[in-house]
Design an enzyme around this catalytic site. Structure first.
Site, PDB file in Angstrom:
ATOM      1  N   LYS A 132       0.850  -1.184   0.000  1.00  0.00           N
ATOM      2  CA  LYS A 132       0.000   0.000   0.000  1.00  0.00           C
ATOM      3  C   LYS A 132       0.890   1.241   0.000  1.00  0.00           C
ATOM      4  O   LYS A 132       1.974   1.244   0.591  1.00  0.00           O
ATOM      5  CB  LYS A 132      -0.903  -0.034   1.237  1.00  0.00           C
ATOM      6  N   SER A 207      -9.507   1.536   2.590  1.00  0.00           N
ATOM      7  CA  SER A 207      -8.618   2.394   1.830  1.00  0.00           C
ATOM      8  C   SER A 207      -7.529   1.630   1.064  1.00  0.00           C
ATOM      9  O   SER A 207      -6.790   2.233   0.268  1.00  0.00           O
ATOM     10  CB  SER A 207      -7.945   3.404   2.770  1.00  0.00           C
ATOM     11  N   SER A 231     -10.081  -1.136   6.437  1.00  0.00           N
ATOM     12  CA  SER A 231      -9.382  -0.841   5.181  1.00  0.00           C
ATOM     13  C   SER A 231      -8.610  -2.004   4.580  1.00  0.00           C
ATOM     14  O   SER A 231      -8.183  -1.923   3.433  1.00  0.00           O
ATOM     15  CB  SER A 231      -8.431   0.343   5.383  1.00  0.00           C
TER      16      SER A 231
END
EC number: 3.5.1.4
Length: 576
Positions: A132, A207, A231
């Site tokens: 990420k 996310s 997330s």
């Protein structure tokens, strides 16, 4: 130039740097821009060789075995996943940073080490792992969706990046996130929006939505996501993956960039997103074997506990387990595909001799509201500070009207029902709290955690095992992946972050237009529940994956992963 012209120019330059890192030979031939399901494209586009398809379709355990015995070289494996990652990006807009040349140099070094010593470098030898965007890699930008952070190159690796490399992994790409991270979708001004490969009119979640889309298209065998309110779990569920939200401070966070830094009542955690439950375990055992507590001051001094994995406190794998199913949380009824997935899991467990009882939600609205007040304690101040240097606007909605549709991989959704699901943002309508007011919110959280533990312990009289419920089987969300801009609830994930309960996501099925027809209206909990119910049609969620999460108590990470494995195996037996 105006303020807007200046920050938009920064975006143009940043996107060009990213796109220039894509080898020209890996550019996709034309495909229908309005094609919804693109999961078949990587194998049919002609860019991957037969061997590269075999490599990228292999689960983590097979990859590591073939890397260790030199059946496949680290260079071949890295090339295969890098190529498939670039293909996935062109289909879904999932990547932010691409550093393939650097990855191939490391892969060649790993091959030489294995050849010269006869030993692997570590338990992850040669395995490509995607990150990420917020996980720092030396010399690579971590914009985290902020135009203001363009050009900030990491001076050193995050602790997790260091550990992954020391354990033999190859880092090669970073993935897209929403501006501020505090969204269950993935869109920002820098890179645009990421879409769902099963249906590109649907969200990939957030996310960690870039990771979700990438791993779903098998452009990565393991991706690292983060989770402060769902997330990891939401994009794992929306993209049909296995994802794990560990307990606080099991996986090192130091050196990664973040929003809301200093808010440590409900901290964000890093964890794996992958295509098998074995991949979840391998990530956790490999990272914990490196003793991260010696590098991250808040990482727990807690090694992988094999006894806990063998369910020493849950019948020692010799007795039936008892699971509680959360059919609804008392706030929002799940849509028909979610209920069907819960029923499938229940039936599979009963067929294997396990017990299943209904889980009664306990003060979920209070816990959700407590979380909202903690997340929104400073209002927008943190986000305003992050965006001040360029004047980029803070994104206040994930709706698609402001999208740059020139970004590849995006299909404009058609939401024509007129049903508007309200935004449930952490800071929406909440004034900042004083320090004293925040202390009161923290005290309330302590009380709620104690009460929930007592509620869990109280189930011992109903399980038939002499123990309380071993784990909870819960929806990950009230729906499967909705159209872009419409994923506005995280009620089924925030709860477990507040309680610090580890949770593993298990894929179960997909939305079926014949099986998942709308049923009779339930007795609604309120207007929000009624609105969510009216938004459902099976056509709107076409082909979307459907998953559940398995939830255990604080620091029961190993047991939760094992129980996830038990459920996954039970489900596969039913399917077979």
């Amino acid at each position: 130039m105006s303020t807007e012209e200046k920050w938009r120019q920064l975006v143009i330059e940043k996107r060009k740097r990213r796109d220039d890192a894509i080898p020209k030979a890996w550019i996709l031939p034309n495909h229908p821009p309005d094609l919804l399901d693109v999961t078949h494209i990587p194998e049919q586009c002609g860019l991957l060789s037969t061997l590269e398809i075999q490599i990228t379709n292999s689960p983590v355990e097979v990859l590591l075995a073939n890397l260790a015995n030199a059946t496949w070289s680290a260079v071949a494996v890295t090339t295969a996943f890098a190529k498939r990652a670039v293909i996935a990006h062109q289909l879904t807009n999932c990547l932010t940073e691409i550093f393939i040349d650097r990855a191939l140099e490391r892969a060649a070094w790993l091959d030489e080490q294995l050849k010269s010593t006869g030993r692997v470098v570590g338990p992850l030898h040669g395995l490509p792992i995607s990150l990420k965007d917020q996980v720092s890699v030396k010399g690579i930008e971590s914009t985290m969706g902020y135009v203001s952070w363009i050009g900030q190159y990491a001076e050193r690796n995050s602790v997790l990046a260091d550990i992954l490399e020391e354990q033999g992994a190859v880092l090669y790409v970073k993935t897209n996130i929403p501006q501020t991270l505090m969204w269950a979708e993935t869109f920002n001004h820098v890179f645009g929006r990421t879409s769902n490969p099963y249906n590109r009119s649907l969200t990939s979640g957030g996310s960690s939505g870039g990771e979700g889309a990438l791993v779903a298209l098998k452009g990565s065998p393991i991706g690292v996501g983060s989770d402060i309110g769902g997330s990891i779990r939401i994009p794992s569920a929306f993209n049909g993956l296995y994802g794990f939200r560990p307990s606080f401070n099991r996986i090192p966070y130091a050196g990664s960039v973040n929003s809301m830094e200093g808010q440590d009542a409900i901290p964000s955690v890093l964890g794996p997103m992958t295509t098998s439950i074995e991949g979840v375990k391998k990530f956790m055992t490999s990272v914990l074997a490196a003793k991260p507590w010696n590098r991250d001051p808040i990482a727990l001094r807690k090694q992988w506990d094999e006894d806990a994995y063998n369910l020493i406190e849950h019948g020692k794998c010799e007795e039936p387990l008892c699971f509680g199913i959360l059919w609804n949380d008392g706030m929002v009824h799940p849509h028909p595909p979610i209920i069907r997935a819960l029923e499938m899991v229940k039936n599979a467990l009963l067929a294997k001799g396990h017990r299943v009882i209904d889980w009664e939600p306990f003060k979920h609205m209070e816990i959700y509201e407590n979380s909202r007040r903690i997340y929104g304690a400073v209002g927008r101040e943190d986000f305003q500070a992050a965006t001040a240097s360029t004047g980029e606007p803070i994104i206040s909605s994930m709706t698609t009207e402001y999208d740059d549709y020139a970004v590849s991989g995006i299909v404009r959704p058609e939401v024509d029902s007129g049903v508007e699901v309200p935004e449930m943002r952490p800071f929406a309508g909440q004034p900042p709290l004083s320090a004293f007011e925040l202390w009161g919110v923290h005290k309330k959280r302590q009380d709620l955690r104690r009460e929930y533990l007592e509620h869990w312990q109280g189930t011992a009289s109903r399980t038939g095992t002499g123990r309380p419920v071993d784990a909870i089987i819960s929806p990950v969300a009230s729906s499967a992946a909705p159209p872009h801009g419409m994923n506005r609830l995280a009620v089924y994930t925030w709860i477990w972050n507040n309680l610090d309960y580890p949770a593993v996501v298990i894929p179960v099925t997909r939305v079926d237009q014949e099986l998942d027809v709308p049923g009779p209206e339930p007795e609604f909990f309120g207007d929000l529940d009624r609105t969510v119910h009216k938004f459902y049609t099976p056509e709107r969620f076409g082909n979307a994956p459907v998953s559940v999460q398995i939830v255990g108590r604080t620091q029961e990470d190993e047991a939760v992963i094992r129980m996830g494995d038990i459920i996954d195996k039970a489900m596969k037996l039913v399917v077979l």
